[in-house]
Scaffold this active site. Structure first.
Site, mmCIF file in Angstrom:
data_model
loop_
_atom_site.group_PDB
_atom_site.id
_atom_site.type_symbol
_atom_site.label_atom_id
_atom_site.label_comp_id
_atom_site.label_asym_id
_atom_site.label_seq_id
_atom_site.Cartn_x
_atom_site.Cartn_y
_atom_site.Cartn_z
ATOM 1 N N TYR A 149 0.857 -1.181 0.000
ATOM 2 C CA TYR A 149 0.000 0.000 0.000
ATOM 3 C C TYR A 149 0.890 1.227 0.000
ATOM 4 O O TYR A 149 1.893 1.276 0.703
ATOM 5 C CB TYR A 149 -0.895 0.004 1.241
ATOM 6 C CG TYR A 149 -1.729 1.263 1.402
ATOM 7 C CD1 TYR A 149 -2.803 1.529 0.558
ATOM 8 C CD2 TYR A 149 -1.447 2.181 2.415
ATOM 9 C CE1 TYR A 149 -3.573 2.685 0.710
ATOM 10 C CE2 TYR A 149 -2.221 3.328 2.580
ATOM 11 C CZ TYR A 149 -3.269 3.573 1.722
ATOM 12 O OH TYR A 149 -4.032 4.716 1.880
ATOM 13 N N ASP A 244 9.232 2.672 -0.190
ATOM 14 C CA ASP A 244 8.199 3.387 0.565
ATOM 15 C C ASP A 244 8.346 2.975 2.023
ATOM 16 O O ASP A 244 7.920 1.899 2.435
ATOM 17 C CB ASP A 244 6.806 3.042 0.023
ATOM 18 C CG ASP A 244 5.707 3.799 0.759
ATOM 19 O OD1 ASP A 244 6.030 4.515 1.737
ATOM 20 O OD2 ASP A 244 4.528 3.677 0.364
ATOM 21 N N LYS A 272 4.262 9.006 8.921
ATOM 22 C CA LYS A 272 4.072 8.423 10.254
ATOM 23 C C LYS A 272 5.109 8.888 11.275
ATOM 24 O O LYS A 272 5.028 10.018 11.726
ATOM 25 C CB LYS A 272 3.961 6.896 10.133
ATOM 26 C CG LYS A 272 2.798 6.531 9.174
ATOM 27 C CD LYS A 272 2.301 5.124 9.226
ATOM 28 C CE LYS A 272 1.000 5.013 8.454
ATOM 29 N NZ LYS A 272 1.089 4.359 7.169
HETATM 30 C C1 LIG Z 1 0.445 4.912 5.780
HETATM 31 C C2 LIG Z 1 1.167 4.654 4.521
HETATM 32 C C3 LIG Z 1 1.082 5.520 3.414
HETATM 33 C C4 LIG Z 1 0.139 6.696 3.390
HETATM 34 O O1 LIG Z 1 0.443 7.645 4.350
HETATM 35 P P1 LIG Z 1 -0.713 8.683 4.777
HETATM 36 O O2 LIG Z 1 -0.020 9.596 5.743
HETATM 37 O O3 LIG Z 1 -1.800 7.867 5.377
HETATM 38 O O4 LIG Z 1 -1.150 9.389 3.541
HETATM 39 C C5 LIG Z 1 1.881 5.264 2.319
HETATM 40 N N1 LIG Z 1 2.719 4.220 2.284
HETATM 41 C C6 LIG Z 1 2.822 3.364 3.318
HETATM 42 C C7 LIG Z 1 3.799 2.240 3.233
HETATM 43 C C8 LIG Z 1 2.037 3.545 4.459
HETATM 44 O O5 LIG Z 1 2.130 2.665 5.463
#
Ligand SMILES: *Cc1c(COP(=O)(O)O)cnc(C)c1O
Length: 435
Positions: A149, A244, A272
């Protein structure tokens, strides 16, 4: 901890009202508790590893706001620095010493990025990283992996088509076909599939994006050798590799998964933890690659509230704390003890359950096999999670409201609380696995 039937009366009433104002009553879908039992909990307060809902129920929190709170709720250093920032104003739309301090702290201690740009969410970080990769390479296609994701970025809300369908299919309405065609989807763990794709379409592919620690669809831990092969192939076919690290960044170590596996991505995205509980995202890369970002280069990217001082203060305090000696080792030790206690209980009772974990991330899998791909997860088994989640709430333990979500342990989770939670988890599993 005594079993009790908790009341969710106040939460239920507020949720009914919220549904009048907000789609589904929420601002992010998973919060609506659609795949577990009962109305979502309205949380009023968090302290350390505990949260309290509007009905006065207290829970040990293993969701930790989906990952940012590696220091738990209301960490004194973070609170103090946020207040210090607020005293001087909340936003100026100018450079400030707050973002400078984060850069000064972070970059000399991170081997894998030389420059960084702050944005306001993980999604925004990924979106900007894709544009950068396309701008640098002059190519347009993106390779992603099933089960990873990357936020709600248009071109990444795509999953593999079934059977003979060559193109992916979007996982949301409102995404034009033309965008979907720019995204190529592969299974995780399959080096050959990636090699074939790069061989045949590498000339059109700008980047490969991967969660090096896939933690948004269960915890699909990959082999280091696979990640190394991905790195090697990207280099060979002149395709940029994006890690990511919105979850894994500052979580599996200060240098994230890049440091953990000792693999150099071309671009890294953060979110995060880097905001310490405030809305921050970031993308970083080498001086050469970041030189393409405006105003230095032609890839435009901007933000009214980017590097917001209050958010930077929270991030700064969090990163400072994470640099104290022994923090990561202690988190890992606690997680290891917690998961092995529960695993031993499951083994003793013959439950088809395992608890994959890395650093301070864990997942409850309803299988004994090692799960490394999304298609190995049996959706039918999520019925067990429904019961488990409910029984855990009864016992004062809060997990994210979906069996596909991972759990997080923070520095605020003490040994006693973890022992209590492990015991509660064993007893909740006794109920769930016999239902
Ligand atoms: C949480 C997450 C996102 C999205 O971040 P948001 O701050 O919710 O937009 C993208 N990539 C990964 C791997 C994530 O865990």
């Amino acid at each position: 901890m005594e079993d009790r039937n908790i009341s969710r009366r106040q939460s239920a009433a507020l949720f009914e009202e919220a549904k009048q104002y907000f789609p589904g009553g929420v601002h992010s879908p998973v919060r609506a508790f659609k795949s577990v039992i009962g109305p979502p909990l309205f949380i009023r307060r968090g302290e350390g590893c505990r949260i309290t809902d509007v009905d006065g129920n207290r829970y040990l929190d293993f969701c930790c706001s989906w990952g940012p709170l590696i220091l738990g709720h209301g960490h004194p250093r973070v609170k103090k620095m946020i207040l210090e920032a607020v005293e001087s104003g909340t936003t100026f739309g100018t450079p400030s010493e707050w973002d400078l301090q984060v850069g000064r702290l972070l970059l000399p201690r991170h081997r894998f990025i030389e420059k960084i740009r702050f944005v306001s969410s993980g999604t925004e970080a990924v979106m900007s990283a894709l544009r950068l990769a396309r701008g640098v390479t002059g190519k347009s296609k993106v390779v992603k992996f099933e089960g990873c994701y990357h936020g709600h970025v248009d071109s990444l809300m795509v999953k593999a088509g079934s059977g003979l369908v060559t193109f992916g299919v979007s996982t949301s309405a409102g995404i034009p076909e033309a965008f979907v065609r720019e995204t190529l989807v592969l299974p995780l763990g399959d080096v050959e599939a990636l090699e074939t794709m790069l061989q045949t379409q590498g000339h059109d592919i700008a980047c490969v994006i991967i969660e090096p620690v896939p933690a948004n669809n269960g915890l699909l831990l990959q082999d280091k050798a696979y990640l190394e092969a991905v790195r090697r192939l990207c280099t060979q076919y002149n395709v940029l590799l994006i890690f990511d690290e919105v979850i894994s960044g500052f979580r599996v170590g200060f240098e994230g998964a890049a440091g953990y596996y000792d693999i150099r991505p071309d671009i890294v995205t953060y979110g995060k933890i880097i905001g310490g509980g405030m809305p921050v995202g970031a993308y970083g890369a080498s001086v050469a690659i970041m030189g393409n970002v405006a105003p230095e280069g032609p890839v435009y990217q901007a933000g009214t509230l980017s590097a917001n001082p209050v958010a930077m203060a929270a991030g700064l305090a969090t990163l400072e704390e994470l640099l104290e000696p022994g923090v990561y080792a202690s988190l890992e030790r606690k997680t290891e003890k917690f998961t092995s206690f529960v695993q031993a209980h499951c083994d003793a009772h013959g439950y088809e359950v395992s608890l994959p974990h890395i650093a301070s991330i864990f997942w409850i899998a309803f299988s004994r096999e090692r799960i490394q791909r999304a298609d190995q997860i049996d959706a039918g088994k999520m019925e067990f999670f429904k019961t488990l989640h409910f029984e855990l709430l009864q016992r004062g333990v809060y997990l994210g409201p979906s069996g596909y979500e991972v759990g997080f342990i923070s520095t605020a989770h003490g040994e006693n609380e973890l022992d209590q939670a492990a015991d509660a988890l064993c007893r909740a599993l006794d109920v769930a696995m016999s239902s």
